[in-house]
Scaffold this active site. Structure first.
Site, PDB file in Angstrom:
ATOM      1  N   SER B 141     -37.559 -24.042  39.240  1.00 39.90           N
ATOM      2  CA  SER B 141     -37.247 -22.674  38.817  1.00 39.90           C
ATOM      3  C   SER B 141     -36.986 -22.600  37.325  1.00 39.90           C
ATOM      4  O   SER B 141     -37.422 -21.673  36.654  1.00 39.90           O
ATOM      5  CB  SER B 141     -36.000 -22.171  39.547  1.00 39.90           C
ATOM      6  N   GLY B 416     -42.362 -20.838  75.912  1.00 40.98           N
ATOM      7  CA  GLY B 416     -42.784 -22.223  75.746  1.00 40.98           C
ATOM      8  C   GLY B 416     -44.160 -22.360  75.117  1.00 40.98           C
ATOM      9  O   GLY B 416     -44.359 -23.156  74.198  1.00 40.98           O
ATOM     10  N   GLU B 439     -43.902 -19.189  43.135  1.00 41.14           N
ATOM     11  CA  GLU B 439     -44.022 -17.927  42.381  1.00 41.14           C
ATOM     12  C   GLU B 439     -42.667 -17.231  42.295  1.00 41.14           C
ATOM     13  O   GLU B 439     -42.571 -16.010  42.386  1.00 41.14           O
ATOM     14  CB  GLU B 439     -45.062 -16.988  43.021  1.00 41.14           C
ATOM     15  N   ASP B 441     -38.653 -18.517  43.505  1.00 38.69           N
ATOM     16  CA  ASP B 441     -37.869 -18.671  44.730  1.00 38.69           C
ATOM     17  C   ASP B 441     -37.290 -17.310  45.125  1.00 38.69           C
ATOM     18  O   ASP B 441     -36.783 -16.575  44.278  1.00 38.69           O
ATOM     19  CB  ASP B 441     -36.745 -19.680  44.435  1.00 38.69           C
TER      20      ASP B 441
HETATM   21  C1  LIG Z   1     -41.119 -28.895  74.236  1.00 37.37           C
HETATM   22  C2  LIG Z   1     -40.937 -28.371  75.640  1.00 37.37           C
HETATM   23  C3  LIG Z   1     -40.602 -29.251  76.656  1.00 37.37           C
HETATM   24  C4  LIG Z   1     -40.447 -28.804  77.982  1.00 37.37           C
HETATM   25  N1  LIG Z   1     -40.178 -29.716  78.964  1.00 37.37           N
HETATM   26  C5  LIG Z   1     -40.174 -29.304  80.281  1.00 37.37           C
HETATM   27  C6  LIG Z   1     -40.033 -30.232  81.360  1.00 37.37           C
HETATM   28  O1  LIG Z   1     -39.888 -31.439  81.129  1.00 37.37           O
HETATM   29  N2  LIG Z   1     -40.064 -29.787  82.619  1.00 37.37           N
HETATM   30  C7  LIG Z   1     -40.212 -28.457  82.920  1.00 37.37           C
HETATM   31  O2  LIG Z   1     -40.230 -28.109  84.073  1.00 37.37           O
HETATM   32  N3  LIG Z   1     -40.362 -27.535  81.908  1.00 37.37           N
HETATM   33  C8  LIG Z   1     -40.351 -27.926  80.615  1.00 37.37           C
HETATM   34  N4  LIG Z   1     -40.519 -26.996  79.593  1.00 37.37           N
HETATM   35  C9  LIG Z   1     -40.747 -25.593  79.933  1.00 37.37           C
HETATM   36  C10 LIG Z   1     -39.585 -24.666  79.582  1.00 37.37           C
HETATM   37  O3  LIG Z   1     -38.543 -24.873  80.456  1.00 37.37           O
HETATM   38  C11 LIG Z   1     -40.098 -23.227  79.595  1.00 37.37           C
HETATM   39  O4  LIG Z   1     -40.967 -23.078  78.503  1.00 37.37           O
HETATM   40  C12 LIG Z   1     -38.974 -22.220  79.509  1.00 37.37           C
HETATM   41  O5  LIG Z   1     -38.333 -22.167  80.726  1.00 37.37           O
HETATM   42  C13 LIG Z   1     -39.436 -20.803  79.131  1.00 37.37           C
HETATM   43  O6  LIG Z   1     -40.340 -20.321  80.071  1.00 37.37           O
HETATM   44  P1  LIG Z   1     -41.746 -19.738  79.652  1.00 37.37           P
HETATM   45  O7  LIG Z   1     -42.312 -20.615  78.617  1.00 37.37           O
HETATM   46  O8  LIG Z   1     -42.529 -19.524  80.856  1.00 37.37           O
HETATM   47  O9  LIG Z   1     -41.404 -18.342  78.958  1.00 37.37           O
HETATM   48  P2  LIG Z   1     -41.659 -16.914  79.621  1.00 37.37           P
HETATM   49  O10 LIG Z   1     -40.736 -16.723  80.743  1.00 37.37           O
HETATM   50  O11 LIG Z   1     -43.090 -16.697  79.853  1.00 37.37           O
HETATM   51  O12 LIG Z   1     -41.175 -15.985  78.417  1.00 37.37           O
HETATM   52  C14 LIG Z   1     -42.094 -15.414  77.488  1.00 37.37           C
HETATM   53  C15 LIG Z   1     -41.366 -14.339  76.716  1.00 37.37           C
HETATM   54  O13 LIG Z   1     -41.042 -13.248  77.567  1.00 37.37           O
HETATM   55  C16 LIG Z   1     -39.663 -12.967  77.543  1.00 37.37           C
HETATM   56  N5  LIG Z   1     -39.260 -12.592  78.910  1.00 37.37           N
HETATM   57  C17 LIG Z   1     -39.668 -13.146  80.067  1.00 37.37           C
HETATM   58  N6  LIG Z   1     -39.101 -12.523  81.116  1.00 37.37           N
HETATM   59  C18 LIG Z   1     -38.316 -11.562  80.618  1.00 37.37           C
HETATM   60  C19 LIG Z   1     -37.432 -10.583  81.197  1.00 37.37           C
HETATM   61  N7  LIG Z   1     -37.258 -10.491  82.526  1.00 37.37           N
HETATM   62  N8  LIG Z   1     -36.752  -9.762  80.376  1.00 37.37           N
HETATM   63  C20 LIG Z   1     -36.902  -9.865  79.037  1.00 37.37           C
HETATM   64  N9  LIG Z   1     -37.712 -10.751  78.443  1.00 37.37           N
HETATM   65  C21 LIG Z   1     -38.408 -11.593  79.221  1.00 37.37           C
HETATM   66  C22 LIG Z   1     -39.002 -14.236  77.046  1.00 37.37           C
HETATM   67  O14 LIG Z   1     -37.796 -13.960  76.370  1.00 37.37           O
HETATM   68  C23 LIG Z   1     -40.054 -14.812  76.116  1.00 37.37           C
HETATM   69  O15 LIG Z   1     -39.935 -14.259  74.850  1.00 37.37           O
HETATM   70  C24 LIG Z   1     -40.628 -27.432  78.272  1.00 37.37           C
HETATM   71  C25 LIG Z   1     -40.930 -26.541  77.227  1.00 37.37           C
HETATM   72  C26 LIG Z   1     -41.089 -26.989  75.920  1.00 37.37           C
HETATM   73  C27 LIG Z   1     -41.447 -26.009  74.844  1.00 37.37           C
HETATM   74  C1  LIG Z   2     -46.258 -26.567  48.909  1.00 32.98           C
HETATM   75  C2  LIG Z   2     -45.895 -26.410  47.467  1.00 32.98           C
HETATM   76  C3  LIG Z   2     -46.889 -26.347  46.500  1.00 32.98           C
HETATM   77  C4  LIG Z   2     -46.587 -26.231  45.140  1.00 32.98           C
HETATM   78  N1  LIG Z   2     -47.596 -26.219  44.215  1.00 32.98           N
HETATM   79  C5  LIG Z   2     -47.287 -26.254  42.871  1.00 32.98           C
HETATM   80  C6  LIG Z   2     -48.310 -26.390  41.873  1.00 32.98           C
HETATM   81  O1  LIG Z   2     -49.494 -26.466  42.193  1.00 32.98           O
HETATM   82  N2  LIG Z   2     -47.948 -26.444  40.565  1.00 32.98           N
HETATM   83  C7  LIG Z   2     -46.653 -26.370  40.184  1.00 32.98           C
HETATM   84  O2  LIG Z   2     -46.377 -26.435  38.995  1.00 32.98           O
HETATM   85  N3  LIG Z   2     -45.644 -26.241  41.097  1.00 32.98           N
HETATM   86  C8  LIG Z   2     -45.923 -26.187  42.450  1.00 32.98           C
HETATM   87  N4  LIG Z   2     -44.924 -26.075  43.384  1.00 32.98           N
HETATM   88  C9  LIG Z   2     -43.525 -26.063  42.952  1.00 32.98           C
HETATM   89  C10 LIG Z   2     -42.836 -24.723  43.129  1.00 32.98           C
HETATM   90  O3  LIG Z   2     -43.284 -23.829  42.192  1.00 32.98           O
HETATM   91  C11 LIG Z   2     -41.301 -24.960  43.026  1.00 32.98           C
HETATM   92  O4  LIG Z   2     -40.923 -25.687  44.158  1.00 32.98           O
HETATM   93  C12 LIG Z   2     -40.553 -23.662  42.949  1.00 32.98           C
HETATM   94  O5  LIG Z   2     -40.724 -23.136  41.693  1.00 32.98           O
HETATM   95  C13 LIG Z   2     -39.040 -23.827  43.217  1.00 32.98           C
HETATM   96  O6  LIG Z   2     -38.461 -24.691  42.312  1.00 32.98           O
HETATM   97  P1  LIG Z   2     -37.583 -25.923  42.791  1.00 32.98           P
HETATM   98  O7  LIG Z   2     -38.244 -26.547  43.925  1.00 32.98           O
HETATM   99  O8  LIG Z   2     -37.298 -26.754  41.611  1.00 32.98           O
HETATM  100  O9  LIG Z   2     -36.222 -25.261  43.308  1.00 32.98           O
HETATM  101  P2  LIG Z   2     -34.815 -25.299  42.543  1.00 32.98           P
HETATM  102  O10 LIG Z   2     -34.900 -24.459  41.334  1.00 32.98           O
HETATM  103  O11 LIG Z   2     -34.345 -26.675  42.402  1.00 32.98           O
HETATM  104  O12 LIG Z   2     -33.911 -24.543  43.600  1.00 32.98           O
HETATM  105  C14 LIG Z   2     -33.114 -25.245  44.551  1.00 32.98           C
HETATM  106  C15 LIG Z   2     -32.149 -24.269  45.168  1.00 32.98           C
HETATM  107  O13 LIG Z   2     -31.206 -23.796  44.198  1.00 32.98           O
HETATM  108  C16 LIG Z   2     -31.196 -22.399  44.098  1.00 32.98           C
HETATM  109  N5  LIG Z   2     -31.000 -22.057  42.681  1.00 32.98           N
HETATM  110  C17 LIG Z   2     -31.548 -22.697  41.612  1.00 32.98           C
HETATM  111  N6  LIG Z   2     -31.134 -22.104  40.482  1.00 32.98           N
HETATM  112  C18 LIG Z   2     -30.307 -21.096  40.828  1.00 32.98           C
HETATM  113  C19 LIG Z   2     -29.561 -20.108  40.087  1.00 32.98           C
HETATM  114  N7  LIG Z   2     -29.613 -20.046  38.770  1.00 32.98           N
HETATM  115  N8  LIG Z   2     -28.847 -19.205  40.784  1.00 32.98           N
HETATM  116  C20 LIG Z   2     -28.800 -19.252  42.129  1.00 32.98           C
HETATM  117  N9  LIG Z   2     -29.476 -20.154  42.871  1.00 32.98           N
HETATM  118  C21 LIG Z   2     -30.212 -21.077  42.227  1.00 32.98           C
HETATM  119  C22 LIG Z   2     -32.541 -21.942  44.649  1.00 32.98           C
HETATM  120  O14 LIG Z   2     -32.454 -20.670  45.209  1.00 32.98           O
HETATM  121  C23 LIG Z   2     -32.829 -23.022  45.707  1.00 32.98           C
HETATM  122  O15 LIG Z   2     -32.220 -22.674  46.910  1.00 32.98           O
HETATM  123  C24 LIG Z   2     -45.223 -26.165  44.747  1.00 32.98           C
HETATM  124  C25 LIG Z   2     -44.219 -26.208  45.729  1.00 32.98           C
HETATM  125  C26 LIG Z   2     -44.529 -26.322  47.066  1.00 32.98           C
HETATM  126  C27 LIG Z   2     -43.424 -26.382  48.089  1.00 32.98           C
END
Ligand SMILES: Cc1cc2nc3c(=O)[nH]c(=O)nc-3n(C[C@H](O)[C@H](O)[C@H](O)COP(=O)(O)OP(=O)(O)OC[C@H]3O[C@@H](n4cnc5c(N)ncnc54)[C@H](O)[C@@H]3O)c2cc1C
Ligand SMILES: Cc1cc2nc3c(=O)[nH]c(=O)nc-3n(C[C@H](O)[C@H](O)[C@H](O)COP(=O)(O)OP(=O)(O)OC[C@H]3O[C@@H](n4cnc5c(N)ncnc54)[C@H](O)[C@@H]3O)c2cc1C
Lengths: 681, 681
Positions: B141, B416, B439, B441
Site C-alpha cells: 500500500s 454441501g 488496486e 486495499d
Molecule cells: C466436506 C463434506 C463432507 C461430508 N461428509 C459426509 C459424510 O461423511 N457422511 C454423510 O452422510 N454426509 C456427509 N456430508 C454431507 C452433509 O452432511 C450435507 O451436505 C449437509 O447435511 C447439508 O445437506 P445438503 O447438502 O443436502 O443441503 P440441502 O439440504 O440441499 O440445502 C441446500 C440449501 O437449501 C437450504 N434449505 C434446505 N431446506 C431448507 C428449509 N426447509 N428451509 C430453509 N432452507 C432450506 C439450506 O439452508 C441450503 O442453503 C459432507 C458434506 C461435506 C461438504
Molecule cells: C494475487 C495478487 C496479485 C498481485 N499482482 C501484483 C502485480 O502484478 N504487481 C504489483 O506491483 N503488485 C501486485 N500485487 C500486490 C498488491 O498490489 C498488494 O498486495 C496490495 O497493494 C496491498 O498491499 P500489501 O499487501 O502490502 O498490504 P499492506 O499495505 O501491508 O496491508 C496490510 C494490512 O494493513 C492495513 N493497513 C496498511 N496500512 C494502513 C493504514 N495506513 N491505515 C489502516 N490500515 C492499514 C491494510 O488494510 C491491510 O489489512 C498483487 C497481489 C496479489 C494478492
C-alpha cells in the site's frame, strides 16, 4: 521481525503460561510437546510440499500419513485423545477420518454386543475400514427423504440394499471414495411393502483382499473440492445388494427375523445426547479454529509496518506496525475476544452436557432429533435436555459461522501476503468451511432454536413452564416489559448480559405473535427465526463468557492483571456485538440510541486501545506450535520475510521449470528440473 | 431438473433477450457466441481436468492456453477487446495476464515515442514479455516506502537498479515468476544522493534466447496461493543491475542525461485518470462477477428440492424447491438485485469518466494519487475529477467486497454441493478475492473517500464549494437538519434515495466534528471513516440504480413488465441495504424505527415474493454460456445430478487408483490407472 515481537511481548505483564494452562490444562500442553517431537521427526509429515501436488498425489501423501499415524498410535500406545491431538498437529483431513470417528462411533452406539464383536472389533483394529453413509446426491438436510431402500426379505432373512434412482446415490461420504471397505448405510427400512424410515445397516463395499468393489456396488470418489482434498469423499450406488439380518444395527430398533415384525426403538435418547455432544464439540473447537487465524494475523500485524502515522510528531522515524491502526484493531481484536468467548462457551456447554447425562438416560422418549427442522412439536423428554439441545444447535451455527467468517477477516487483514498459501490461513479456512454445512446446515439449525424458544414462550404464557434459564429470562421480560428496561450497558456487566437476554425475549414474543396470533406461515417467518436464533446464541455466548469470569476456578487460576484483560475482552466482545446488531437493541428498547452511539464511538474504541498491548501475549496463550500453524506470517519469532523468501526461492518446484515464453513457439518447457525440489527433502 | 427449470421460466414474462441486450448489447452477445465456438473446438481449452493437476502441471496448461489464445488472436485478427472477451470465457488467470494489461498499458501511458518504438512495439508483438513490478516483500500500500533504488550514474549515463534489503525484493508480480523477460520496475530515483520518489524503469530480467535470468538478477515464482495458481506471481532481487538512460519511462518525469537534472512531471493527470478508469472497471465487473455465483445458486435452488413446506395442504406431494424458502430467497435475491445495481453503477461511472476526459486533460496539477491514504490535502485540480476519483475509490471497495462476499453466500446457499469444485463457485471466488486487496486495499481506500468528503464538507461550510452531487446533498442536509427529515422510504423512491444521501451527510458532519472541532487524531477516526465511505458508496449505488431506471434509453429498450421487475429489484436492493444498516439510518434520523421495522418485516419480504417468479429469467439475462460457468449446479438445462455424477464417476482420475487400505501395510497403491483418465481427453 524478531525485535518487534519481543518488544510487543514486553509491553504486557499477563502470564502466558497461566492463561495457557487455563485454556488447555498443563497436561495437554505437555502432551502436545511430546506428540510434536514424534511427528516432526518423521519425514512423512513434512509439510513443505503440501501445496504443490495434484489431487492424486495429495491423496497418496495423506494416505501415507494416515497409515503412519495409526502405526505411531500402536507403537506409542496412544489413547484415542492422543491420536486426535496428533492428527490436529498434522492439521489435514485424512483418509481414515470418518473411520476413526463416525464409523466407530455409530457401531459403538447403535450396535448390539453381537454386532460389536462382528463389526466393531475388526474396525477398531483397522482390519476393516469403514465410513458413515447418510447423505445422498438428492438429500442431505432432509434425512427422512433418503431414497436408498433396505427391503426385508423374509425368505432368506436378508435385507436388500438398493438405490432406486441416480439421486439415491450416497454422496459426500468421507473415506468412502477410495479407502473404506465397509459402510454404515442409512436406508429406508421396508418390511412387507411398508416403509419404517431411515435405519443404519452395515454393508461391505469392497473386497477385503483385492480392495475392488463387490458385485452390485458402484463406488468411487466424488471429485475435487474447495478444500478437504486429502480426503476421499465418495459416492455409492447399490444394485440390489444382499446383506444378512445381523447387518442392521439393532441396539435401538430391529426386525424380528422370525416374524418380520418391526421392533420400535426403546430409547433413542443416547443418539439425541450424542448429537448435542457433537455440536458442543464444534462450539468448543470454533474458538480454537478461529484462534489459529487470529494468532497468525495478530503476529503479522505486529511485524508488518506500513506508512507513518499522519499525526506522528515531526522527525519521528520508521513506519507504524499495522496493528497500531484502529481499523486493523477493529477487525482483529474483537475476533481475538471471540476466541475466548467461544472457548468458554464450549467448555460450559460440555460441562452442562455431562452434568445432564444422567437426566438424558432417564428421559423417557424424546422425539427423534433427526427429523427435519419444521414446526413446533413438543418433546416429551427432559426439558433441560431440550434446552441443551436447542442451545447446542444455535451455538453450533453461531460458533462455526463466526470462526469461518472470522478466518477470512484475518486472512484479508494480512493484505496481499494473506493470499499466499505460506500465510497459513487459506487452506485452514477452506478445510474448515464445511463445518457450516454439516451436522446441520447453519441456517436450518436456526429453525430448531426458534421452535424451542416459541415452545418455551408458550409455556411461560400458560404458566406451566419448567424452570430453566430460558424461561427465567422470558419471565423477567414479561414482568418489566411495560416499565421498559434501562440497561446500563456501559456501566454494568450484568446489565450488559441482561440487555442481550431482553433482546432475545423481545424477538421471541414478536415471533410468537406472528406465528400464533397473526397465524403467519412457518415459511414466511424463517428470516425472523434466523435472527431470533442468532440473537439467542449471542446472548448465550455473552452470558457464558461472563459466567466464566465470575467462576471461582478461573479466578484462582489467573493473576489479577490477566483477569482484568480477560474482563476487557468480555466487554469488547459484548459491546462490539451489541453495536454491530444495534438495530435490534434499539427496536426492542433494550438500550437507547445514545448508549449505542457511545458504545460504538467511545467504549469499543477505548477497549481496543486497552487490549492492544496484550494482543501478542493473548495469542501466545493459545499455544499453537509453529509446526502446526505452518505459517510464514504467524511465526512465533516474527521472521516473516525470511521465511516467505526461503519457501518461495528454495522449496518451490515451479522454479525448476524453464519455459519458452513466446506464443509463436508451441514448445512449453525448455528445461524441467522440478523433480530436484522433491528430492531435496 | 430440466422440467423444473422450464416451469420456472414459464412463470415470468420478462424478455430475457431485451434485458440481456440492455446489459451487454447485441453485438457483444453475438461476439460471445462467435468466440465461444472457436474456443470450444480447441482441445487445449477443455476444462474437465482443471482441478486435478498440481501446481507445475496447472501452470503448464495455463501457459499452453495463453499461447493458443494469442495465436487465435492473430489468426482471427481479434481486437484487444475480443481477446479479453475470449479470456473471460476461458475464465482463468494466465501467464500473459500482466503482460497484456499492466505492462503494455504502462509503456503506452508513460513511455515517450522513442520508448514506444524500443519497448512497446516488441511487447505488442510478444517478442518481449513483460510485467509490472511495483509491490515489494515489505511494501504494498505504501508505494512511497518502496526500497528498490535506481541510482543515476552520470559517468556512463546509466541507472543502477538495486535491492538493498531482502524486503526490497519485488513480490507478487504477475507473470514475472516464470514467464516475463522484461519488467517495469518501480524504484526510488536517486540523483546525487538525493531521493526523488518512485519512478518506472524498464528492466530486462531474462535472456531473450535461453530465458535464464540475467546477471545480478534473482527471479522466481513466489509459490502457491489461495487461488490464481495458473499465474506465476514472481519475486525479483536486483544486485546492482545497470540499465541505460532510455530505460527510465520518461513521458512525465525524466533525468536530463547531460546535466543529471531531474525534470518534474508536467502533467500526471493522465495517470490519475487511468487509476479512476481501472477502479471504475472493477465496479462494472463486480456486477458480472457476482452474477456468475447468483446464476449458479439460483438455478440450483430451483432444481434442488428438500423437505415439504410444513404448512403445505395435507396430501400435497413432493418436496419444495429450496428457492421457495424465504430464508434462501433472503440470501440470494438481494444479491441478484445487487448484480444489477453494481452493473448500472459501473456503467454510469464509465460514462461520467468519459464525459470528463477533457476536463481531466485540462486539469492543472492534481496531486499524486498514489500517495498513501492520509490526511486531507486539497487537490488543486478539477473538483469534478476529485469527486469522480473519490467515488471510484469508494465504489471499488464496496463493489469488490460485495461481489467477493456475495459469491461465498451463493456457494453456501448450495449446501454441501456448493463445496464441490464442480459447483463452479469456489475457484471463481478464490481467483477473484485479491480484487479486494489490489488496486488499493479496500479498507485503505475508505480513507481517501473520507478525506474527500471532509474536504467537501469544509468547503460547503465555508461557502466556497463547487457545485456537484456531493456538495448538493450536503447543502440539503444542512438546510433541513433542524427540521428533521421524514423520508417516506416505503412510499417514495426519491425519498428512499434521499434517505441514503441524508445518512452520508450526517456521518460526514459527525466525522468533521470529530476531526476539526474535537481535534481527534486521524488514526482514531479510521473506523468512522470506513463507515462513512461505505455509507457514501451505498448511496451512490442506490442513486445510480435509480437514475438508470429513470433514463430514457433504458425505458425505451425494455418492456413495461421487465421495467417493473427492475424497479422491484431497485427497491429490494435499497430497502435491504437500509435494513441491514439500520442503526445509522435511525441515529441520523433519516428514518424512524417504525419505518425500518416495516421495511424489514413487510416490505423486503413482500419484494422477495414478487421477485421470486422472475429469478430464473433474470439470471438467464446475464447470459453466461454453460461452458464459461463450467458448473454442474448452474447448468442452464438443470441436469445437475446427471452432470455431477458423470464428472465424479467418469472424469475423476482419483478413481483410477486402487489403494491398500490397511495401516500395517506400507504399500499405498495396489494399482494405478489414473493416467487412463487423462488419455480419455
Ligand atoms: C466436506 C463434506 C463432507 C461430508 N461428509 C459426509 C459424510 O461423511 N457422511 C454423510 O452422510 N454426509 C456427509 N456430508 C454431507 C452433509 O452432511 C450435507 O451436505 C449437509 O447435511 C447439508 O445437506 P445438503 O447438502 O443436502 O443441503 P440441502 O439440504 O440441499 O440445502 C441446500 C440449501 O437449501 C437450504 N434449505 C434446505 N431446506 C431448507 C428449509 N426447509 N428451509 C430453509 N432452507 C432450506 C439450506 O439452508 C441450503 O442453503 C459432507 C458434506 C461435506 C461438504
Ligand atoms: C494475487 C495478487 C496479485 C498481485 N499482482 C501484483 C502485480 O502484478 N504487481 C504489483 O506491483 N503488485 C501486485 N500485487 C500486490 C498488491 O498490489 C498488494 O498486495 C496490495 O497493494 C496491498 O498491499 P500489501 O499487501 O502490502 O498490504 P499492506 O499495505 O501491508 O496491508 C496490510 C494490512 O494493513 C492495513 N493497513 C496498511 N496500512 C494502513 C493504514 N495506513 N491505515 C489502516 N490500515 C492499514 C491494510 O488494510 C491491510 O489489512 C498483487 C497481489 C496479489 C494478492
Amino acid at each position: 521481525g524478531s525485535e518487534l515481537l519481543s518488544a510487543e511481548r514486553a509491553k504486557s505483564n499477563i502470564s502466558v503460561e497461566k492463561l495457557s494452562n487455563l485454556l488447555h490444562t498443563k497436561e495437554i500442553l505437555e502432551r502436545q510437546d511430546r506428540l510434536l517431537k514424534i511427528l516432526q521427526a518423521d519425514k512423512v509429515f513434512d509439510k513443505s510440499q503440501n501445496y504443490f501436488d495434484g489431487r492424486v498425489d495429495k491423496f497418496k501423501t495423506a494416505l501415507a500419513r494416515a497409515k503412519r499415524l495409526r502405526q505411531l498410535q500402536i507403537k506409542h500406545n496412544w489413547s484415542h485423545d492422543e491420536y486426535v491431538a496428533a492428527n490436529d498437529l498434522v492439521s489435514e483431513p485424512g483418509p481414515y477420518g470418518l473411520h476413526a470417528s463416525m464409523y466407530l462411533t455409530t457401531l459403538r452406539d447403535q450396535g448390539t454386543p453381537e454386532q460389536h464383536k462382528l463389526f466393531l472389533e475388526p474396525a477398531e483394529n483397522y482390519k476393516a475400514i469403514g465410513c458413515y453413509a447418510q447423505t445422498e446426491l438428492g438429500h442431505g438436510s432432509n434425512v427422512r427423504g433418503l431414497e436408498t431402500t433396505a427391503t426385508w426379505n423374509p425368505e432368506d432373512k436378508t435385507f436388500v440394499l438398493h438405490s432406486p434412482h441416480l439421486t439415491a446415490s450416497k454422496w459426500w461420504i468421507g473415506s468412502m471414495g477410495r479407502t473404506a471397505n465397509h459402510a454404515v448405510v442409512m436406508a429406508q427400512l421396508i418390511i412387507n411393502g411398508r416403509p419404517y424410515g431411515p435405519h443404519p445397516f452395515v454393508c461391505q463395499i469392497r473386497d477385503m483382499k483385492t480392495h475392488l468393489p463387490l458385485d452390485g456396488i458402484h463406488v468411487g470418489d466424488i471429485g475435487p473440492k474447495f478444500g478437504y482434498n486429502t480426503m476421499d469423499n465418495g459416492f455409492l450406488l447399490l444394485n440390489k445388494v444382499k446383506i444378512p439380518h445381523v447387518n442392521m444395527l439393532a441396539r435401538f430398533s430391529s426386525v424380528d427375523p422370525a416374524t418380520g415384525k418391526y421392533l420400535k426403538p426403546s430409547s433413542p435418547s443416547l443418539i439425541y445426547g450424542t448429537l448435542t455432544w457433537v455440536r458442543s464439540t464444534i462450539v468448543l473447537q470454533s474458538g480454537g479454529v478461529l484462534a489459529r487465524g487470529v494468532t497468525i494475523a495478530t503476529r503479522y500485524a505486529a511485524v508488518r509496518r506500513q506508512f507513518q502515522d499522519r499525526d506522528a510528531p515531526a522527525g519521528s522515524k520508521g513506519e507504524d506496525q499495522v496493528l497500531n491502526y484502529t481499523m486493523v484493531q477493529y477487525r482483529l481484536l474483537p475476533l481475538l475476544a471471540a476466541t475466548f468467548a467461544l472457548h468458554f462457551t464450549g467448555k460450559a456447554m460440555m460441562a452442562l452436557y455431562q452434568d445432564n447425562q444422567k437426566m438424558i438416560m432417564a428421559a423417557a422418549n424424546p422425539a427423534d432429533s433427526k427429523r427435519g427442522a419444521g414446526p413446533e412439536q413438543t418433546h416429551s423428554g427432559s426439558d433441560l435436555l431440550a434446552d441443551l439441545h436447542a442451545t447446542s444447535c444455535g451455538l453450533k451455527a453461531l460458533g462455526s459461522t463466526t470462526a469461518a467468517e472470522g478466518l477470512e477477516v484475518c486472512r484479508r487483514a494480512c493484505g496481499g501476503h494473506g493470499y499466499s498459501s505460506f500465510g497459513g490461513i487459506g487452506a485452514w479456512y477452506a478445510d474448515y468451511l464445511p463445518t457450516t454445512t454439516w451436522e446441520g446446515d447453519n441456517y436450518m439449525l436456526t429453525q430448531q432454536v426458534a421452535r424451542y424458544l416459541l415452545k418455551s414462550a408458550r409455556s411461560v404464557l400458560k404458566g406451566n413452564a419448567p424452570d430453566n434459564d430460558t424461561t427465567r429470562i422470558f419471565n423477567t421480560f414479561l414482568q418489566k416489559q411495560d416499565m421498559g428496561a434501562a440497561h446500563d450497558v456501559l456501566g454494568s456487566d450484568t446489565d450488559l448480559v441482561a440487555a442481550f437476554a431482553w433482546r432475545t425475549s423481545f424477538l421471541t414474543f414478536e415471533a410468537l405473535k406472528h406465528r400464533d396470533v397473526e397465524k403467519n406461515s412457518w415459511n414466511s417467518l424463517l428470516v425472523d427465526f434466523w435472527r431470533l436464533s442468532t440473537a439467542h446464541s449471542q446472548y448465550l455466548v455473552v452470558k457464558n463468557f461472563h459466567d466464566a469470569l465470575q467462576s471461582e476456578s478461573l479466578r484462582s487460576e489467573v493473576d489479577p492483571e490477566t483477569l482484568d484483560v480477560l474482563h476487557k475482552l468480555f466487554r469488547l466482545h459484548a459491546l462490539n456485538t451489541l453495536e454491530k446488531e444495534a438495530s435490534e437493541f434499539y427496536s426492542s428498547a433494550a438500550v437507547t440510541v445514545r448508549q449505542i452511539q457511545l458504545a460504538r464511538t467511545k467504549a469499543v474504541m477505548k477497549l481496543l486501545e486497552e487490549v492492544r498491548p496484550h494482543a501478542l501475549r493473548l495469542v501466545d496463550a493459545w499455544s499453537f506450535p509453529d509446526w502446526q500453524l505452518d505459517s510464514s506470517l504467524g511465526r512465533k519469532d516474527g521472521k516473516v520475510y525470511e521465511d516467505l523468501f526461503h519457501r518461495a526461492s528454495e522449496l518451490n518446484p515451479l522454479n525448476g521449470l524453464t519455459i519458452d515464453p513466446y506464443p509463436d513457439n508451441d514448445v512449453l518447457v525448455k528445461n524441467d528440473e522440478t523433480a530436484k525440489f522433491k528430492s531435496k527433502l
